[in-house]
Design a protein around this motif. Structure first.
Motif, mmCIF file in Angstrom:
data_model
loop_
_atom_site.group_PDB
_atom_site.id
_atom_site.type_symbol
_atom_site.label_atom_id
_atom_site.label_comp_id
_atom_site.label_asym_id
_atom_site.label_seq_id
_atom_site.Cartn_x
_atom_site.Cartn_y
_atom_site.Cartn_z
ATOM 1 N N UNK A 221 -7.393 -15.448 -2.790
ATOM 2 C CA UNK A 221 -6.146 -15.505 -3.540
ATOM 3 C C UNK A 221 -5.007 -15.064 -2.624
ATOM 4 N N UNK A 222 -3.943 -15.885 -2.612
ATOM 5 C CA UNK A 222 -2.779 -15.627 -1.774
ATOM 6 C C UNK A 222 -1.529 -15.731 -2.634
ATOM 7 N N UNK B 83 -19.462 -17.272 4.402
ATOM 8 C CA UNK B 83 -19.123 -16.347 5.488
ATOM 9 C C UNK B 83 -18.023 -16.945 6.380
ATOM 10 N N UNK B 84 -18.160 -18.220 6.718
ATOM 11 C CA UNK B 84 -17.156 -18.870 7.562
ATOM 12 C C UNK B 84 -15.809 -18.925 6.846
ATOM 13 N N UNK B 85 -15.823 -19.223 5.560
ATOM 14 C CA UNK B 85 -14.571 -19.287 4.798
ATOM 15 C C UNK B 85 -13.935 -17.904 4.687
ATOM 16 N N UNK C 277 -10.167 -16.538 6.195
ATOM 17 C CA UNK C 277 -9.159 -16.077 5.236
ATOM 18 C C UNK C 277 -7.790 -15.805 5.872
ATOM 19 N N UNK C 278 -7.719 -15.080 6.999
ATOM 20 C CA UNK C 278 -6.397 -14.847 7.597
ATOM 21 C C UNK C 278 -5.687 -16.157 7.975
ATOM 22 N N UNK C 279 -6.414 -17.127 8.497
ATOM 23 C CA UNK C 279 -5.806 -18.401 8.874
ATOM 24 C C UNK C 279 -5.366 -19.180 7.639
ATOM 25 N N UNK D 257 -0.983 -20.982 4.132
ATOM 26 C CA UNK D 257 -0.347 -20.969 2.812
ATOM 27 C C UNK D 257 1.073 -20.402 2.893
ATOM 28 N N UNK D 258 1.221 -19.236 3.513
ATOM 29 C CA UNK D 258 2.547 -18.605 3.588
ATOM 30 C C UNK D 258 3.540 -19.470 4.366
#
Length: 162
Positions: free
Chosen positions: A21-22, A132-134, A138-140, A145-146
């Motif tokens: 969630x972002x 695990x890869x997803x 997450x940071x990318x 998204x941002x």
């Protein structure tokens, strides 16, 4: 080669084995942001750098989306609540490992300033290695998204001035 994913309902947003969630803020009103997301689908590549093609299918009940790198999706629109919510499920993809994917864009008026709070939920299922890869990505994904929302914000602001 595309393959069918498990069809999931909106409850998957709460039940998915992996939820990312972002959130971000834009200056435009929720109705304006919703229009850019749900009604101006072909414009996604103009503000979401990872998207190279987006177009409505099945009379607006679905979408076809292509990402940089060649990943493609055939999607079904699951929720289209003007000014509030836009959600879609991936039905077919060529991305490896994915079993189910549902994304939701939730829009709410910002409480302490004009504009909209945008919340993107990425709900997914796949084998442990996929999850695990997803999670590692997450940071990318958050950065993507941002950056996309900032670009959309600038486009919507320029449109309102023009």
């Amino acid at each position: 080669m595309t393959r069918r994913l498990r069809p999931v309902g909106l409850g998957f947003l709460d039940d998915a084995p992996l939820r990312l969630v972002f959130t971000a803020r834009v200056r435009a009103a929720p109705d304006t942001v919703y229009r850019a997301l749900a009604e101006e689908v072909t414009g996604w590549p103009d503000w979401f750098r990872a998207v190279t093609l987006a177009r409505p299918t099945r009379g607006g009940a679905g979408r076809e989306v292509r990402l940089t790198g060649g990943v493609g999706f055939q999607e079904t629109i699951m929720a289209a609540d003007p000014g509030r919510r836009y959600a879609y499920r991936v039905d077919e993809t060529n991305a490896p490992g994915m079993r189910a994917l549902l994304e939701e864009w939730l829009l709410a008026p910002a409480r302490d300033s004009p504009g909209t709070l945008v919340r993107w939920t990425f709900a997914a299922d796949g084998p442990a290695a996929f999850r695990l890869a997803l999670t590692a990505a997450r940071p990318a994904l958050g950065h993507s998204f941002r950056t996309a929302v900032r670009t959309l914000d600038g486009r919507l602001a320029a449109r309102s001035r023009g």
